[in-house]
Design a protein around this motif. Structure first.
Motif, PDB file in Angstrom:
ATOM      1  N   ILE A 113       0.655  -1.211  -0.101  1.00 54.87           N
ATOM      2  CA  ILE A 113       0.098  -0.026  -0.005  1.00 54.87           C
ATOM      3  C   ILE A 113       1.005   1.176  -0.034  1.00 54.87           C
ATOM      4  CG2 ILE A 113      -1.630   1.285   1.432  1.00 54.87           C
ATOM      5  CD1 ILE A 113      -3.092  -0.862   0.155  1.00 54.87           C
ATOM      6  N   MET A 115       4.062   1.299  -1.108  1.00 56.24           N
ATOM      7  CA  MET A 115       4.445   1.723  -2.500  1.00 56.24           C
ATOM      8  C   MET A 115       3.411   2.187  -3.529  1.00 56.24           C
ATOM      9  SD  MET A 115       6.508  -1.885  -2.553  1.00 56.24           S
ATOM     10  CE  MET A 115       6.826  -2.132  -3.885  1.00 56.24           C
ATOM     11  N   PHE A 116       2.235   1.623  -3.250  1.00 56.54           N
ATOM     12  CA  PHE A 116       1.141   2.251  -4.246  1.00 56.54           C
ATOM     13  C   PHE A 116       1.003   3.730  -4.245  1.00 56.54           C
ATOM     14  CE2 PHE A 116      -3.208   3.844  -4.533  1.00 56.54           C
ATOM     15  CZ  PHE A 116      -3.425   3.626  -5.841  1.00 56.54           C
ATOM     16  N   PHE A 140       4.059   4.936  -6.288  1.00 59.46           N
ATOM     17  CA  PHE A 140       4.264   4.775  -7.775  1.00 59.46           C
ATOM     18  C   PHE A 140       3.097   5.267  -8.634  1.00 59.46           C
ATOM     19  CE2 PHE A 140       7.296   1.924  -5.612  1.00 59.46           C
ATOM     20  CZ  PHE A 140       8.401   2.717  -6.272  1.00 59.46           C
ATOM     21  N   ASP A 141       2.116   5.256  -7.879  1.00 63.35           N
ATOM     22  CA  ASP A 141       0.997   5.783  -8.679  1.00 63.35           C
ATOM     23  C   ASP A 141       0.817   7.107  -9.093  1.00 63.35           C
ATOM     24  OD1 ASP A 141      -1.629   5.009  -9.477  1.00 63.35           O
ATOM     25  OD2 ASP A 141      -2.973   6.251  -8.198  1.00 63.35           O
ATOM     26  N   ALA A 163       3.511   7.104 -11.898  1.00 66.83           N
ATOM     27  CA  ALA A 163       3.026   6.207 -13.256  1.00 66.83           C
ATOM     28  C   ALA A 163       2.185   7.249 -14.037  1.00 66.83           C
ATOM     29  CB  ALA A 163       2.175   5.034 -13.037  1.00 66.83           C
ATOM     30  N   ILE A 164       1.631   8.327 -13.416  1.00 65.59           N
ATOM     31  CA  ILE A 164       0.858   9.244 -13.964  1.00 65.59           C
ATOM     32  C   ILE A 164       1.740  10.398 -14.690  1.00 65.59           C
ATOM     33  CG2 ILE A 164      -0.912  11.148 -13.525  1.00 65.59           C
ATOM     34  CD1 ILE A 164      -2.171   8.606 -13.496  1.00 65.59           C
ATOM     35  N   MET A 204      12.699   5.345 -10.984  1.00 64.00           N
ATOM     36  CA  MET A 204      11.352   4.459 -10.882  1.00 64.00           C
ATOM     37  C   MET A 204      11.817   3.197 -10.686  1.00 64.00           C
ATOM     38  SD  MET A 204       7.979   5.142 -12.777  1.00 64.00           S
ATOM     39  CE  MET A 204       6.546   4.571 -12.168  1.00 64.00           C
ATOM     40  N   PHE A 205      12.234   2.404 -11.705  1.00 58.18           N
ATOM     41  CA  PHE A 205      12.540   1.133 -11.728  1.00 58.18           C
ATOM     42  C   PHE A 205      13.479   0.840 -10.484  1.00 58.18           C
ATOM     43  CE2 PHE A 205      13.648  -2.921 -13.852  1.00 58.18           C
ATOM     44  CZ  PHE A 205      12.441  -3.512 -14.009  1.00 58.18           C
ATOM     45  N   MET A 230      11.594   1.111  -7.542  1.00 54.48           N
ATOM     46  CA  MET A 230      10.678   0.110  -7.205  1.00 54.48           C
ATOM     47  C   MET A 230      11.273  -1.373  -6.723  1.00 54.48           C
ATOM     48  SD  MET A 230       7.627  -0.787  -9.758  1.00 54.48           S
ATOM     49  CE  MET A 230       6.745   0.694  -9.381  1.00 54.48           C
TER      50      MET A 230
END
Lengths: 124, 433
Positions: free
Chosen positions: A69, A71-72, A75-76, A79-80, A107-108, A111
């Motif tokens: 959660i 991480m979401f 990264f959400d 990603a936008i 980002m990668f 992650m």
């Protein structure tokens, strides 16, 4: 104009409202024509496969996957940002892709690191 | 011999008749006339046959056949029609209902059962109507200590959020409820509402099984939203637009699945997870947690959640078609409207109806586009339904591992495939398109 831009989305709200207006009567009609018997208080207990429930319904519950959660949340948003770049890719010069490569690498990498950390159960 | 109405009195009959007439006239004056005034004052009335549509002309449209079709056509151009009927709620609900029936029948065939058979004369075709009647006549039981307003509102909100999702899907050229420039971002925004509604419904029920199911749904939807979002920049890069109608129109030569198969596969798998379908139906795992977050929903509340789920399924399948399979593009198989009907009118024996104004109610492109879209969507829905009869359910840790490690990696690969296609000159300016 900002108002016109926002006005384009009014049909989405209209659709939302129409679904509410069209579906709420289904519940009301159902409530009107269906039987309502308060014969037994056990009937209104929470469903626990026939057992009389013990303890609270809303308890503290150990969510074993909490890092996902967290991480979401990060990264959400990241990603936008890719969409702002992707939708204007055909207009910007090719050299402008290089900083974006750096962004993707960060980002990668981040992650992968977060996933590695989330696998180590002992530290959280 | 019995009398039909033994206590009949003419005076009381006349009194009740007058009572009814009084109430009808009162309601008409208090509600009907203000409604007409509001419509005349606020709504922009169309001009038909050179004259403005007044209530008199609108109410006498049955008497004049030359006015029927223009009135219908003017109504079809309004936002209200789009929201209620064609690319909006009615169309989506019809497809969703069809999906439910096809799913039950198809799963039965996969498992060598018969499926719905007796309701309706042919192959249980009225089963869905029977189920609806059953659900609406069942008692709604709300668990004690539940948070009643939220518990009542959650199913309705679920359907409404699914309907808002449907609003973004273009069905035919120009036939979309909300034609917005940032349509894809709007879709992501609407998808973000489902976990919230789910966890609200689960938390308000004050029961343990819905609570566990709701938390599972939250994890699953939230963690698969990242691969979902990351699998689509490829399409956006190649199209250069976030408008779903433009994305569909850009695939007139090749559908993007030809160039971005990796992204299509990732999107399809995340779609299954967002829809909570087998093999990702952990939130509703019936062998572990009764029915997950649907456990305490009874009667019509459960029916509404079912409707919302299948509306969402249609919307996701439509989104897949628009993004990867070319939307409404396809061979023109609908014949053009017969020209002699436009010029000479219809002749049936002794009756001749003159040429009717506004006769091609729908253009050939719109009919063909709708046909293509529905065929492709039906195909995608078939592939969404198929795993339910084939695969077992996977564990939570396998699900999260799949979503976070493998699918996100593949989504990054997809982004680089799209970049490579653009910079190698295969697609984009100077390329194939």
């Amino acid at each position: 104009m900002v108002g016109e831009l926002a006005g384009n989305y009014s049909t989405v709200v209209l659709m939302f409202g129409f679904a509410v207006v069209a579906m709420a009567p289904a519940l009301v009609i159902s409530r009107m024509i269906s039987p309502r018997k308060k014969s037994n208080p056990v009937k209104f207990l929470p469903m626990e496969c026939g057992q009389v429930p013990t303890g609270e319904g809303r308890t503290h519950f150990m969510m074993q996957y909490y890092p996902y959660i967290l991480m979401f949340v990060v990264f959400d948003v990241m990603a936008i940002f890719l969409y702002a770049w992707g939708s204007s890719l055909l207009e910007i010069p090719k050299i402008a892709t290089l900083p974006m490569m750096g962004f993707l690498a960060i980002m990668f990498g981040a992650m992968a690191f977060a996933l590695y950390q989330s696998g180590r159960r002992r530290i959280w | 011999m019995s009398v039909i109405a033994p206590n009949f009195k003419l005076s009381e009959f006349i009194k009740s008749l007058l009572d009814n007439i009084f109430w009808i006239i009162l309601l008409l004056v208090l509600i009907g006339l203000p409604a007409v005034f509001i419509i005349l004052f606020v709504v922009e009335m169309p001009v038909i046959n050179g004259e403005l549509l007044t209530p008199f002309l609108a109410l006498t449209w049955l008497a004049d056949p030359s006015r029927i079709l223009p009135v219908v056509k003017a109504f079809m151009g309004t936002d209200l029609f789009r929201v209620m009927v064609f690319p909006g709620f009615g169309f989506a609900a019809l497809l969703a209902a069809g999906t439910i029936f096809v799913e039950r029948k198809m799963l039965a065939k996969l498992q060598l059962r018969v499926g719905p058979f007796y309701c309706g004369k042919f192959e249980g075709i009225l089963q869905l109507m029977g189920d609806g009647l059953k659900l609406i006549s069942k008692e709604i039981i709300i668990p004690a200590k539940a948070d009643k307003p939220i518990f009542w509102a959650a199913p309705v909100l679920f359907v409404a959020a699914a309907a808002a999702f449907v609003a973004f899907i273009p069905v035919a050229p120009g036939w979309v409820v909300a034609d917005v420039d940032l349509g894809l971002l709007g879709v992501f925004a609407v998808i973000g509402f489902f976990p919230i509604i789910t966890i609200l419904s689960a938390w308000s029920a004050n029961s343990k099984f819905p609570f566990i199911g709701g938390i599972r749904a939250l994890f699953q939807m939230v963690s698969f939203e990242i691969p979902l979002i990351l699998s689509l920049p490829g399409v956006v890069m190649l199209t250069g637009s976030l408008n779903l109608s433009e994305i569909a129109a850009s695939q007139s030569v090749f559908p993007w699945i030809v160039f971005l198969p990796v992204g299509a596969i990732v999107f399809f798998i995340t779609m299954l997870a967002e829809l909570e379908r087998i093999p990702f139906d952990l939130p509703e795992a019936e062998s572990e947690i009764v029915a997950g977050w649907l456990t305490e929903l009874s009667g019509m509340m459960y029916g509404l959640v079912q409707l919302g789920t299948y509306l969402k399924l249609y919307a996701f399948a439509g989104l897949f078609v628009v993004l990867f399979l070319g939307g409404w593009n396809g061979p023109m198989i609908v014949p053009p409207f017969p020209v002699e009907l436009l010029e000479n009118g219809i002749e049936m024996g002794p009756i001749t109806v003159g040429p009717l104004p506004g006769l091609p109610l729908f253009t050939q492109e719109m009919l063909n586009g709708t046909l293509m879209f529905v065929m492709k969507t039906a195909g995608v829905i078939f592939f969404i339904l198929l795993p339910r009869g084939v695969f077992p359910r996977i564990r939570v840790d396998m699900l999260l591992n799949l979503g976070w490690s493998k699918l996100i990696g593949l989504a990054f690969v997809n982004i680089f495939i799209a970049l490579g296609l653009l910079y190698a000159g295969v697609l984009g300016p100077g390329g194939l398109q």
